[in-house]
Design a protein around this motif. Structure first.
Motif, short mmCIF file in Angstrom:
data_model
loop_
_atom_site.label_atom_id
_atom_site.label_comp_id
_atom_site.label_asym_id
_atom_site.label_seq_id
_atom_site.Cartn_x
_atom_site.Cartn_y
_atom_site.Cartn_z
N PHE A 29 0.85 -1.20 0.00
CA PHE A 29 0.00 0.00 0.00
C PHE A 29 0.88 1.25 0.00
N ASP A 30 0.68 2.12 -0.98
CA ASP A 30 1.49 3.33 -1.09
C ASP A 30 0.81 4.55 -0.49
N ASP A 31 1.66 5.50 -0.15
CA ASP A 31 1.32 6.88 0.21
C ASP A 31 1.06 7.13 1.69
N GLY A 32 0.10 6.41 2.31
CA GLY A 32 -0.29 6.72 3.69
C GLY A 32 -1.37 7.78 3.71
N ASN A 89 10.16 3.04 2.09
CA ASN A 89 10.38 4.45 1.72
C ASN A 89 9.69 4.78 0.39
N HIS A 90 8.89 5.85 0.40
CA HIS A 90 8.21 6.30 -0.82
C HIS A 90 8.52 7.79 -1.06
N THR A 91 9.66 8.21 -0.58
CA THR A 91 10.22 9.57 -0.68
C THR A 91 9.50 10.59 0.21
N THR A 93 8.72 14.03 -0.83
CA THR A 93 7.77 14.91 -1.52
C THR A 93 7.01 14.26 -2.68
N HIS A 94 7.25 12.97 -2.90
CA HIS A 94 6.48 12.21 -3.90
C HIS A 94 6.61 12.79 -5.31
N ARG A 95 7.84 13.14 -5.70
CA ARG A 95 8.06 13.63 -7.06
C ARG A 95 8.53 12.49 -7.97
N LEU A 220 -1.22 -1.19 -4.38
CA LEU A 220 -2.49 -0.55 -4.01
C LEU A 220 -2.14 0.73 -3.27
N HIS A 221 -3.15 1.51 -2.94
CA HIS A 221 -2.93 2.73 -2.16
C HIS A 221 -3.80 2.71 -0.90
N THR A 222 -3.35 3.47 0.09
CA THR A 222 -4.17 3.62 1.31
C THR A 222 -5.27 4.62 0.97
ZN LIG Z 1 2.56 7.16 -4.35
#
Ligand SMILES: [Zn+2]
Length: 303
Positions: A29-32, A89-91, A93-95, A220-222
């Motif tokens: 799951f990405d982002d949070g 880790n998904h960075t 600032t998500h660039r 997937l994403h949260t």
């Molecule tokens: Zn993302």
């Protein structure tokens, strides 16, 4: 005694043969979620975590600091860790590393900032999930980040199954907000079909390129839609013969150590391997809203 042993041996061989044919899948799951900007962040987070617990599934979450906001968002990530899910880790600032405006040095600084903020999490693993699955638009950026990862003990957290859950979530959220619950339920059904379809597509592509079904990692994403759909997603995949494993188990598959020679680099690892092997007819980007929108429009499900 010998009958018992024979039965046990038979059961073991049946189990092993079915296990070796089962397609395995892990969930990431990405982002949070950000409680400062998303009123239901905590509820959605709890729903996803309790669905995973009920299903007996260990997953992995990849927070981006910009997406989780501040301390409250970090608390939600800590809830994942307390439940035994790994955190990567998904960075910060998500660039996108495919952006001509983003230099390799700035991207590395972005990864290091997230690393410093997340490293204290008990289930932390130094694995990088690229925002938008973009691994660089130039050789210098692609090979530069690969070299940085090797020098810093990082592994790429590639996915094998990509999908457009973020787009279905946009539509589902808008319909739910408008009180169009019947349409929202139909979007949810279409979404689960979409995930099964994408899993089947990438598994087929893997068999074509690798000659086998790898241990899959799905992106997937949260989000609200996954909070609402996860029990149905798990049930649908199990009905179709998929067996869930943890991402840590899936990432042990040697395919996740491969680094296909493509530019722009990234997308699903299966897609990139197919591209590097010269498989014709691959769409780019591999997944996007433009492929999903016509179906939802034709079924009058767009808000
Ligand atoms: Zn993302």
């Amino acid at each position: 005694m010998s009958t018992i042993l024979r039965t046990l041996s038979l059961l073991t061989s049946v189990f092993l043969s079915s296990a070796s044919f089962a397609q395995t899948l892990s969930l990431t799951f990405d982002d949070g979620l950000n409680p400062d900007t998303q009123v239901h962040a905590q509820v959605w987070n709890e729903e996803i975590l309790s669905s995973l617990k009920d299903a007996g599934i260990t997953a992995m979450v990849f927070p981006s600091l910009a997406r989780i906001g501040g301390d409250k968002g970090m608390e939600l990530i800590m809830d994942w860790a307390k439940a035994g899910h790994a955190v990567g880790n998904h960075t910060s600032t998500h660039r996108s590393l495919a952006s001509a405006q983003l230099t390799l040095a700035d991207f590395i600084a972005d990864v290091e900032e997230a690393d410093a903020a997340l490293r204290h999490v008990p289930t932390w693993l130094p694995m990088l999930r690229f925002p938008y699955l973009k691994e660089g638009d130039t050789l210098e950026k692609r090979d530069g980040i690969r070299s940085w990862m090797r020098s810093n003990g990082y592994k790429p957290a590639s996915v094998s199954i990509d999908a457009s859950d973020w787009y279905y979530n946009q539509i589902y959220s808008a319909l739910s907000r408008d009180g169009s619950h019947d349409k929202a339920a139909r979007v949810k059904s279409a979404y689960i079909e979409h995930l099964l379809d994408r899993a089947s597509y990438y598994d087929g592509l893997a068999k074509q390129v690798l000659g086998r079904s790898p241990s899959h990692v799905m992106l997937l994403h949260t989000n609200e839609l996954n909070a609402a759909s996860l029990p149905d997603i798990v049930a649908a995949f199990r009905v179709h013969g998929w067996v869930f494993v943890s991402p840590q188990t899936a990432f042990d598959d040697p395919i996740y150590a491969s680094q296909p020679d493509t530019l722009p680099a990234g997308e699903s690892l299966i897609w990139a391997s197919a591209k590097a092997h010269g498989v014709p007819g691959l769409r780019y980007p591999a997944e996007d809203s433009v492929y999903e929108e016509p179906r939802l429009r034709s079924e009058a499900l767009l808000p």
